[in-house]
Design a protein around this motif. Structure first.
Motif, short mmCIF file in Angstrom:
data_model
loop_
_atom_site.label_atom_id
_atom_site.label_comp_id
_atom_site.label_asym_id
_atom_site.label_seq_id
_atom_site.Cartn_x
_atom_site.Cartn_y
_atom_site.Cartn_z
N PRO A 112 43.24 47.24 55.79
CA PRO A 112 43.97 47.96 54.73
C PRO A 112 45.14 48.77 55.28
O PRO A 112 46.20 48.83 54.65
N ALA A 113 44.97 49.35 56.45
CA ALA A 113 46.07 50.12 57.04
C ALA A 113 47.25 49.21 57.37
O ALA A 113 48.40 49.58 57.16
N ALA A 114 46.97 48.02 57.86
CA ALA A 114 48.04 47.06 58.18
C ALA A 114 48.75 46.61 56.90
O ALA A 114 49.97 46.45 56.89
N LEU A 115 48.01 46.40 55.83
CA LEU A 115 48.62 46.02 54.56
C LEU A 115 49.53 47.14 54.04
O LEU A 115 50.64 46.89 53.58
N PHE A 116 49.05 48.35 54.14
CA PHE A 116 49.83 49.51 53.69
C PHE A 116 51.12 49.64 54.49
O PHE A 116 52.16 49.99 53.95
N ARG A 117 51.06 49.34 55.77
CA ARG A 117 52.24 49.44 56.64
C ARG A 117 53.00 48.12 56.74
O ARG A 117 53.79 47.93 57.65
N ARG A 118 52.72 47.19 55.84
CA ARG A 118 53.38 45.88 55.79
C ARG A 118 53.26 45.11 57.10
O ARG A 118 54.24 44.59 57.62
N GLY A 119 52.06 45.09 57.65
CA GLY A 119 51.79 44.31 58.85
C GLY A 119 52.04 45.02 60.16
O GLY A 119 51.65 44.54 61.21
N LYS A 120 52.68 46.17 60.12
CA LYS A 120 52.95 46.89 61.36
C LYS A 120 51.71 47.64 61.81
O LYS A 120 50.99 48.22 61.00
N ARG A 121 51.46 47.60 63.08
CA ARG A 121 50.30 48.30 63.64
C ARG A 121 50.80 49.23 64.74
O ARG A 121 50.92 48.81 65.88
N PRO A 122 51.08 50.47 64.39
CA PRO A 122 51.60 51.41 65.39
C PRO A 122 50.48 51.98 66.26
O PRO A 122 50.17 53.16 66.19
N HIS A 123 49.87 51.11 67.04
CA HIS A 123 48.73 51.53 67.85
C HIS A 123 48.99 51.29 69.33
O HIS A 123 49.81 50.47 69.72
N THR A 124 48.23 52.03 70.12
CA THR A 124 48.28 51.92 71.56
C THR A 124 46.85 51.78 72.05
O THR A 124 45.94 52.40 71.51
N GLY A 125 46.66 50.99 73.07
CA GLY A 125 45.36 50.87 73.70
C GLY A 125 45.28 51.81 74.89
O GLY A 125 46.30 52.12 75.52
N ILE A 126 44.09 52.28 75.14
CA ILE A 126 43.84 53.13 76.32
C ILE A 126 42.78 52.43 77.14
O ILE A 126 41.71 52.11 76.63
N VAL A 127 43.10 52.18 78.39
CA VAL A 127 42.14 51.56 79.31
C VAL A 127 41.75 52.63 80.34
O VAL A 127 42.62 53.16 81.04
N VAL A 128 40.46 52.93 80.39
CA VAL A 128 39.97 53.95 81.31
C VAL A 128 39.24 53.29 82.46
O VAL A 128 38.30 52.54 82.25
N THR A 129 39.69 53.58 83.66
CA THR A 129 39.03 53.11 84.87
C THR A 129 38.17 54.25 85.40
O THR A 129 38.68 55.36 85.58
N PHE A 130 36.91 53.97 85.65
CA PHE A 130 36.00 55.01 86.14
C PHE A 130 36.17 55.24 87.62
O PHE A 130 36.47 54.37 88.37
#
Length: 130
Positions: A112-130
């Motif tokens: 639903p968030a992607a539909l609301f933003r017309r396909g845009k996904r303003p997200h970032t991934g975080i990769v944590v190395t222990f």
């Protein structure tokens, strides 16, 4: 608890308290969805979130299993790590891992968030190395 046991506890948890650090060294904890694979933790968040801004200045993080409100059980193990921000293909991998772990819940938030933003996904991934 050994590091391996702690990582296994993280793998079984539903939410994790991700602590990022301000410039003055003060920790700020946030409950997030996450997945653990290959000895790393993967988190998906909005690009404009404060945790992303703090990680750009200081990659140190601390993880602890928590409940949905971010409450960490007394005596719960806290795992230090180093985070890096990812986009593009690596972000797609993070989304796939979270989709597999949280199934319909993830899609109820993402689609639903992607539909609301017309396909845009303003997200970032975080990769944590222990």
């Amino acid at each position: 608890m050994t590091t391996e046991e702690t990582i296994e506890a993280l793998r079984r948890g539903r939410y994790v308290s991700l602590t990022t650090f301000r410039r003055d060294g003060t920790g700020v904890a946030t409950p997030v969805w996450y997945a653990v694979e290959d000895g790393k933790a993967y988190v998906w968040t909005r690009t404009d979130s404060w945790k992303v801004k703090r990680l750009r200045n200081d990659p140190r993080v601390e993880l602890a299993v928590c409940d949905v409100r971010g409450n960490v059980a007394e005596g719960a193990a806290r795992v230090p790590g180093t985070a890096r921000l990812v986009t593009g293909e690596e972000l797609r991998r993070v989304r796939a891992l979270l989709s597999r772990k949280y199934t319909y819940q993830f899609w109820l938030v993402d689609r639903p968030a992607a539909l609301f933003r017309r396909g845009k996904r303003p997200h970032t991934g975080i990769v944590v190395t222990f």
